[in-house]
Design a protein around this motif. Structure first.
Motif, PDB file in Angstrom:
ATOM      1  N   LEU A 365       8.023  19.917 -23.212  1.00  0.00           N
ATOM      2  CA  LEU A 365       7.471  18.690 -23.785  1.00  0.00           C
ATOM      3  C   LEU A 365       6.204  18.271 -23.052  1.00  0.00           C
ATOM      4  O   LEU A 365       5.180  17.951 -23.674  1.00  0.00           O
ATOM      5  CB  LEU A 365       8.510  17.568 -23.733  1.00  0.00           C
ATOM      6  CG  LEU A 365       8.037  16.189 -24.205  1.00  0.00           C
ATOM      7  CD1 LEU A 365       7.610  16.235 -25.668  1.00  0.00           C
ATOM      8  CD2 LEU A 365       9.124  15.141 -23.996  1.00  0.00           C
ATOM      9  N   LEU A 366       6.248  18.266 -21.723  1.00  0.00           N
ATOM     10  CA  LEU A 366       5.078  17.850 -20.951  1.00  0.00           C
ATOM     11  C   LEU A 366       3.923  18.827 -21.130  1.00  0.00           C
ATOM     12  O   LEU A 366       2.749  18.421 -21.133  1.00  0.00           O
ATOM     13  CB  LEU A 366       5.448  17.712 -19.479  1.00  0.00           C
ATOM     14  CG  LEU A 366       6.480  16.624 -19.154  1.00  0.00           C
ATOM     15  CD1 LEU A 366       6.758  16.571 -17.660  1.00  0.00           C
ATOM     16  CD2 LEU A 366       6.019  15.264 -19.661  1.00  0.00           C
ATOM     17  N   ALA A 367       4.220  20.103 -21.293  1.00  0.00           N
ATOM     18  CA  ALA A 367       3.156  21.078 -21.555  1.00  0.00           C
ATOM     19  C   ALA A 367       2.504  20.820 -22.900  1.00  0.00           C
ATOM     20  O   ALA A 367       1.309  21.069 -23.085  1.00  0.00           O
ATOM     21  CB  ALA A 367       3.729  22.495 -21.504  1.00  0.00           C
ATOM     22  N   SER A 368       3.278  20.296 -23.841  1.00  0.00           N
ATOM     23  CA  SER A 368       2.767  20.021 -25.185  1.00  0.00           C
ATOM     24  C   SER A 368       1.939  18.742 -25.239  1.00  0.00           C
ATOM     25  O   SER A 368       0.856  18.716 -25.822  1.00  0.00           O
ATOM     26  CB  SER A 368       3.932  19.920 -26.173  1.00  0.00           C
ATOM     27  OG  SER A 368       3.511  19.423 -27.424  1.00  0.00           O
ATOM     28  N   VAL A 369       2.437  17.672 -24.638  1.00  0.00           N
ATOM     29  CA  VAL A 369       1.808  16.355 -24.825  1.00  0.00           C
ATOM     30  C   VAL A 369       0.919  15.944 -23.662  1.00  0.00           C
ATOM     31  O   VAL A 369       0.116  15.011 -23.801  1.00  0.00           O
ATOM     32  CB  VAL A 369       2.870  15.265 -25.062  1.00  0.00           C
ATOM     33  CG1 VAL A 369       3.777  15.645 -26.216  1.00  0.00           C
ATOM     34  CG2 VAL A 369       3.686  14.981 -23.807  1.00  0.00           C
ATOM     35  N   GLY A 370       1.051  16.578 -22.507  1.00  0.00           N
ATOM     36  CA  GLY A 370       0.264  16.199 -21.350  1.00  0.00           C
ATOM     37  C   GLY A 370       1.153  15.691 -20.223  1.00  0.00           C
ATOM     38  O   GLY A 370       2.209  15.100 -20.454  1.00  0.00           O
ATOM     39  N   ALA A 371       0.698  15.881 -19.015  1.00  0.00           N
ATOM     40  CA  ALA A 371       1.500  15.552 -17.841  1.00  0.00           C
ATOM     41  C   ALA A 371       1.638  14.049 -17.656  1.00  0.00           C
ATOM     42  O   ALA A 371       0.789  13.267 -18.070  1.00  0.00           O
ATOM     43  CB  ALA A 371       0.871  16.167 -16.602  1.00  0.00           C
ATOM     44  N   GLU A 372       2.726  13.666 -17.006  1.00  0.00           N
ATOM     45  CA  GLU A 372       2.927  12.275 -16.637  1.00  0.00           C
ATOM     46  C   GLU A 372       2.072  11.920 -15.423  1.00  0.00           C
ATOM     47  O   GLU A 372       1.609  12.805 -14.702  1.00  0.00           O
ATOM     48  CB  GLU A 372       4.395  12.035 -16.265  1.00  0.00           C
ATOM     49  CG  GLU A 372       5.372  12.152 -17.393  1.00  0.00           C
ATOM     50  CD  GLU A 372       6.799  11.858 -16.922  1.00  0.00           C
ATOM     51  OE1 GLU A 372       6.999  11.765 -15.685  1.00  0.00           O
ATOM     52  OE2 GLU A 372       7.681  11.732 -17.772  1.00  0.00           O
ATOM     53  N   PRO A 373       1.871  10.620 -15.156  1.00  0.00           N
ATOM     54  CA  PRO A 373       1.240  10.224 -13.894  1.00  0.00           C
ATOM     55  C   PRO A 373       2.059  10.741 -12.715  1.00  0.00           C
ATOM     56  O   PRO A 373       3.265  10.993 -12.830  1.00  0.00           O
ATOM     57  CB  PRO A 373       1.269   8.690 -13.954  1.00  0.00           C
ATOM     58  CG  PRO A 373       1.381   8.365 -15.404  1.00  0.00           C
ATOM     59  CD  PRO A 373       2.171   9.477 -16.020  1.00  0.00           C
ATOM     60  N   ALA A 374       1.416  10.879 -11.561  1.00  0.00           N
ATOM     61  CA  ALA A 374       2.064  11.484 -10.393  1.00  0.00           C
ATOM     62  C   ALA A 374       3.364  10.787 -10.021  1.00  0.00           C
ATOM     63  O   ALA A 374       4.337  11.427  -9.629  1.00  0.00           O
ATOM     64  CB  ALA A 374       1.099  11.476  -9.208  1.00  0.00           C
ATOM     65  N   GLY A 375       3.406   9.490 -10.151  1.00  0.00           N
ATOM     66  CA  GLY A 375       4.613   8.756  -9.763  1.00  0.00           C
ATOM     67  C   GLY A 375       5.615   8.583 -10.882  1.00  0.00           C
ATOM     68  O   GLY A 375       6.592   7.833 -10.730  1.00  0.00           O
TER      69      GLY A 375
END
Length: 591
Positions: A365-375
């Motif tokens: 999912l994160l690879a598809s939509v973009g990474a979350e903030p570091a925290g």
């Protein structure tokens, strides 16, 4: 409790009309389950799901029923799933569920706990037992995000952590110039109407939280703070237009992307929606596909989920066991919930872009939509139901206002009968219901059109009410006095109406043409569709959108859809006259 009563009245016309077609789908789901339930389990558990996950729930219920696993109470249970959107289900549970035509549910799976709070508010106002008094566990989650085409998202992310106001409140026409990209023009965004959509409601709540710079304890006094209302109004001023269904908007964008032309969101820099839809868009689930394919091609330009620094709202998909469940059904419900949160079923949710029941995102999912903030993500707490109700009341005055020119077909074919009434009478009644939902600060004009007639000998269209301050009584009176006759001068009328709105363009408003017709172009003096499409093609600097309602079966819906898409508007299919009320309400929700 006066605000509660106001909110109840305000919901009814939206939810009743917009979800009318869903009952047919839901009934089909129920039929499949009844037909396929081959054993004689003594307990039947009726589950009603929000529509975006209903098809998956049907599949998972089939998987559960085939397993014949014993419930906590002994024996086995058969699960039957129906579908209804969360707003309509809230209304039905608060009034009379039997009107839906669906089985009375013992388990309710809305999109968000926001709806359980609103049902609790309605039950309190009616002085009856509360159906949703508690907090409920999730079966899946999806945070609200600001979705942007990748080049724009990358540029925004280069600035570091930005807030809702810094992203969505960019200075309109000069917005992208502040990012060193004046050629991208102004910054506008799309969002769903919060009266119709859970993501639209969540987006409105998130804006208020960003305004007060807190993540919890939003109060009614906060809503009345002039600084807060000014913040929200500034955000809403950048809305391109409101949507009745962001899925349709994304489908149009995907179609345009893959065809190599500019998309239906040319004047939008972003769309506020749930993360799962970003994943579905990027993985081709919303792209045109060939028969037999599960998904289409991935778009050339993916969307990226941008996360504002203050936090966001999460759509938590609660599992609600209702008071109508008896002891055995409660045991079955507990077992079915456990089943839904087990690994294989959670993987099925993940394939549709959901986070799991504990809010964890898969690597895919994160690879598809973009990474979350570091925290990681910060989440806003749901406001009290009374605050949500007051917020929706206030949104009607804070939302972006509109210039709307309505073109009503008065050709001779509108005399054809629909039951005991003429097409024109049915269409006029639907228009009156839809207009009642507009804001008193909107500016509205009315044209009639056909071909030249003795009443209109010099032009195929006529201004009945000039574009100006909304006067519904005057418009209704004019419509009642119109006479029908002649052919359908569709192209000439749309062309002239578009030119009129360009001349009367107001950059502080949504500028839109609404065309209601039962036919196709029958006007020999202007039959050049290609030229019309070129003329109404959206100018991102001066966007004028065309919205069409194809009324009755003789309507040329395909052509109306072409016209609407060229202008980044939308065509609504009411070729079944029974759906014209629904179409008008959905259309009006765009303003």
């Amino acid at each position: 409790m006066a605000p509660t009563a106001t909110r109840t009245r305000q919901w009814l016309p939206y939810t009743a009309a917009v979800t009318a077609g869903l009952v047919v789908i839901a009934g089909a789901f129920v039929f499949v389950r009844q037909r396929e339930a081959g054993n004689d389990c003594a307990t039947t558990l009726h589950v009603n799901s929000s529509t975006e996950k209903a098809a998956l729930l049907v599949d998972l219920a089939e998987r559960y029923n085939r397993s014949d696993r014993p419930t906590a109470g002994g024996g086995c249970a058969q699960v039957q799933v129906s579908a209804l959107n969360s707003g309509k289900a809230t209304e039905a549970l608060a009034t009379d569920w039997t009107r839906t035509g669906l089985p009375q549910p013992q388990v309710w799976l809305p999109t968000s706990s926001l709806w359980t709070g609103q049902l609790r508010l309605l039950d309190e106002a009616a002085g009856r037992e509360l159906q949703t008094p508690d907090q409920y566990p999730s079966i899946a989650n999806s945070p609200l995000v600001i979705a942007m085409p990748q080049p724009k998202a990358d540029l925004v992310r280069e600035r570091g952590s930005l807030g809702w106001g810094q992203i969505l409140g960019l200075s309109g026409r000069d917005g992208w110039a502040d990012f060193g990209k004046p050629e991208w023009g102004r910054f506008t965004f799309g969002k769903d109407n919060p009266n119709l959509s859970t993501s639209g409601l969540a987006a409105t709540i998130a804006t208020y939280y960003a305004a007060v710079q807190r993540a919890n304890d939003l109060t009614r006094s906060d809503l009345a703070d002039p600084a807060v209302t000014q913040f929200v109004r500034r955000i809403e001023a950048n809305v391109s237009h409101y949507s009745d269904d962001s899925v349709d908007l994304l489908r149009s964008l995907a179609e345009a992307d893959l065809a190599g032309r500019q998309g239906s969101t040319d004047d939008m820099s972003a769309i506020v929606l749930q993360e799962e839809l970003v994943d579905l868009y990027n993985t081709g689930a919303l792209s045109p596909r060939q028969e037999g394919q599960e998904r289409g091609r991935r778009p050339n330009v993916p969307l990226v989920a941008v996360h504002p620094k203050e936090g966001t709202f999460i759509l938590d998909h609660p599992f609600v066991v209702l008071p109508s469940a008896d002891k055995r059904q409660r045991a079955a419900a507990a077992d079915f919930r456990k089943f839904l949160t087990e690994g294989p079923q959670q993987e099925s949710f993940a394939r549709l872009g959901f986070r799991d029941h504990e809010r964890r995102a898969s690597a895919e999912l994160l690879a598809s939509v973009g990474a979350e903030p570091a925290g990681g993500l910060n989440y806003f707490e749901p406001p009290a139901p009374e605050v949500v109700s007051a917020m929706l009341d206030g949104w009607r005055t804070l939302r972006k206002k509109a210039n709307i020119l309505i073109a009503l077909d008065t050709s001779g074919s509108m005399e054809a009968k629909v039951g005991t009434r003429t097409r024109f009478q049915v269409a006029s009644a639907a228009a009156a219901k839809g207009l009642a939902l507009l804001n008193t600060e909107d500016r509205v004009g009315l044209w009639s059109f056909s071909s030249e007639t003795p009443q209109r000998p010099k032009s195929p269209y006529r201004e009945e009410v000039p574009l100006g301050a909304f006067d519904q009584k005057r418009i209704n009176s004019k419509v009642a006095g119109l006479q029908v006759g002649g052919g359908t001068a569709l192209y000439a009328t749309v062309r002239a109406a578009h030119r009129e709105l360009l001349e009367r363009y107001d950059p502080q408003r949504i500028n839109a043409i609404v065309v209601l017709t039962d036919g196709k172009n029958e006007y020999g003096k202007d039959n050049d569709l290609a030229r019309l499409l070129a003329e109404v093609t959206l100018d991102p600097e001066r966007p004028v959108k065309v919205f069409c309602i194809a009324f009755d079966r003789e309507s040329d819906f395909a052509t109306l859809d072409q016209i609407a898409k060229a202008s980044s508007g939308k065509a609504f299919d009411a070729t079944d006259p029974a759906t014209v009320d629904e179409a008008f309400v959905k259309l009006v929700s765009s303003f």
